[in-house]
Write a protein that holds these residues in place. Structure first.
Motif, mmCIF file in Angstrom:
data_model
loop_
_atom_site.group_PDB
_atom_site.id
_atom_site.type_symbol
_atom_site.label_atom_id
_atom_site.label_comp_id
_atom_site.label_asym_id
_atom_site.label_seq_id
_atom_site.Cartn_x
_atom_site.Cartn_y
_atom_site.Cartn_z
ATOM 1 N N UNK A 200 0.862 -1.184 0.000
ATOM 2 C CA UNK A 200 0.000 0.000 0.000
ATOM 3 C C UNK A 200 0.903 1.241 0.000
ATOM 4 N N UNK A 201 0.798 2.024 -1.050
ATOM 5 C CA UNK A 201 1.571 3.254 -1.161
ATOM 6 C C UNK A 201 0.656 4.424 -0.831
ATOM 7 N N UNK A 202 0.912 5.079 0.297
ATOM 8 C CA UNK A 202 0.065 6.184 0.736
ATOM 9 C C UNK A 202 0.299 7.446 -0.065
ATOM 10 N N UNK A 203 -0.709 8.305 -0.056
ATOM 11 C CA UNK A 203 -0.613 9.550 -0.804
ATOM 12 C C UNK A 203 0.535 10.427 -0.351
ATOM 13 N N UNK B 216 -3.920 14.473 -2.660
ATOM 14 C CA UNK B 216 -4.242 14.846 -4.033
ATOM 15 C C UNK B 216 -5.751 15.052 -4.219
ATOM 16 N N UNK B 217 -6.545 14.222 -3.542
ATOM 17 C CA UNK B 217 -8.000 14.389 -3.597
ATOM 18 C C UNK B 217 -8.402 15.714 -2.951
ATOM 19 N N UNK B 218 -7.822 16.009 -1.800
ATOM 20 C CA UNK B 218 -8.139 17.271 -1.121
ATOM 21 C C UNK B 218 -7.804 18.472 -1.999
ATOM 22 N N UNK B 219 -6.656 18.391 -2.685
ATOM 23 C CA UNK B 219 -6.240 19.502 -3.551
ATOM 24 C C UNK B 219 -7.221 19.685 -4.713
ATOM 25 N N UNK C 257 -15.395 22.301 -4.186
ATOM 26 C CA UNK C 257 -16.364 21.362 -3.623
ATOM 27 C C UNK C 257 -16.105 21.264 -2.126
ATOM 28 N N UNK C 258 -17.092 21.655 -1.344
ATOM 29 C CA UNK C 258 -16.952 21.659 0.110
ATOM 30 C C UNK C 258 -17.431 20.338 0.687
ATOM 31 N N UNK C 259 -16.630 19.765 1.560
ATOM 32 C CA UNK C 259 -16.978 18.484 2.168
ATOM 33 C C UNK C 259 -17.592 18.695 3.544
ATOM 34 N N UNK C 260 -18.542 17.829 3.876
ATOM 35 C CA UNK C 260 -19.081 17.773 5.219
ATOM 36 C C UNK C 260 -18.396 16.643 5.976
ATOM 37 N N UNK D 108 -12.831 9.205 -7.712
ATOM 38 C CA UNK D 108 -12.538 8.230 -8.771
ATOM 39 C C UNK D 108 -11.658 8.847 -9.857
ATOM 40 N N UNK D 109 -11.909 10.094 -10.199
ATOM 41 C CA UNK D 109 -11.115 10.768 -11.220
ATOM 42 C C UNK D 109 -9.652 10.868 -10.799
#
Length: 292
Positions: free
Chosen positions: A36-39, A74-77, A84-87, A104-105
């Protein structure tokens, strides 16, 4: 007088290193190793290229590697770029429809293909890697983890024979932790969870969890190089293991309980971390396994 070659000592050191690695090369010949290679461990192009060379070396010396990657930073960026604001519920991100599309993208597209490209470049004409997600060939079928978290999935069914067929063809699978739902949903799966579950389905010899810490630390802050499941549980109970380390060790324990021989938590930013763990006496990070 014969002129001394100043590089000779380096050659001798290299030969001694290879000689010392021989028992480990034999030990892992034919073994399945899930990595498992972490971000956070993919923080630089140089680091990714180094990791790719290690994976190629492993495959060329008889190991069957399976790569599962994350991509939280990378997803957060990307979510920030797209505004897009997350809850959050109980500290966990709610993955709504818009968010899972971005996940997914980023995972199946940007990160997965970059890692595949790095391995293929390192392998030349000899080693090939192919990018997948859990949705391919029903590799990882999921159920919703918690309705309050949206499209977050828990793996419940696998297709390990598909991965074995890739190994038989000498192809390295690189897997994005995206799962398929039974009703056509797309689920975001925690990368550690996905790697542990895939390792269990393959009855892998090793699960390597590459992260941004050196391993499991004791109460004094020192890395513990070898731990049993009972020791891990005791360290959780007394608070020595806390925070983000808890889900990692829980993944390791679950994998071991399901038939994986050992799990290792190690710093993926360190040069040649996987090779040091597999092919040297001292290893790297913290290995978790049942007492021998």
């Amino acid at each position: 007088m014969k002129k001394r070659d100043p590089m000779k000592s380096d050659w001798i050191a290299t030969a001694k290193t290879l000689n010392a690695a021989l028992p480990y090369l034999q030990r892992y010949d034919g073994a399945t190793v899930v990595i498992k290679l972490g971000g956070h461990a993919m923080g630089s192009d140089e680091g990714m290229e180094s990791f790719a060379r290690d994976v190629v070396f492993m495959q060329q010396t008889g190991v069957n590697p399976v790569i599962v990657h994350g991509g939280g930073p990378q997803i957060n960026a990307m979510l920030e770029r797209l505004d897009i604001t997350s809850e959050f519920v109980r500290g966990k991100r709610v993955t709504d429809k818009a968010t899972v599309e971005v996940v997914e993208m980023v995972l199946s597209g940007l990160i997965n293909k970059k890692l595949v490209q790095a391995i293929n470049a390192a392998g030349g004409d000899v080693v090939r890697a192919v990018g997948l997600s859990g949705k391919d060939a029903n590799l990882m079928v999921c159920e919703q983890t918690d309705p309050s978290l949206g499209f977050v999935g828990t793996p419940v069914a696998f297709n390990p024979e598909f991965l074995r067929s890739l190994h038989a063809a000498e192809i390295i699978p690189v897997i994005a932790p995206i799962g398929a739902g039974r009703n056509g949903e797309t689920f975001n799966v925690n990368g550690d969870t996905a790697a542990g579950a895939i390792a269990a389905s393959l009855r892998a010899d090793r699960l390597l969890l590459l992260t941004d810490v050196a391993g499991v630390r004791d109460a004094g802050g020192d890395v513990v190089t070898e731990l049993s499941p009972d020791q891990i549980l005791a360290m959780i109970d007394d608070g020595t293991i806390a925070g983000g380390m808890i889900p990692k060790v829980e993944t390791a324990l679950s994998a071991i309980e399901s038939g994986v021989r050992a799990a290792v938590i190690l710093d993926g930013r360190a040069a040649n971390a996987c090779l040091l763990e597999l092919y040297t006496d001292h290893g790297a990070g913290s290995i978790i396994r049942n007492p021998r």
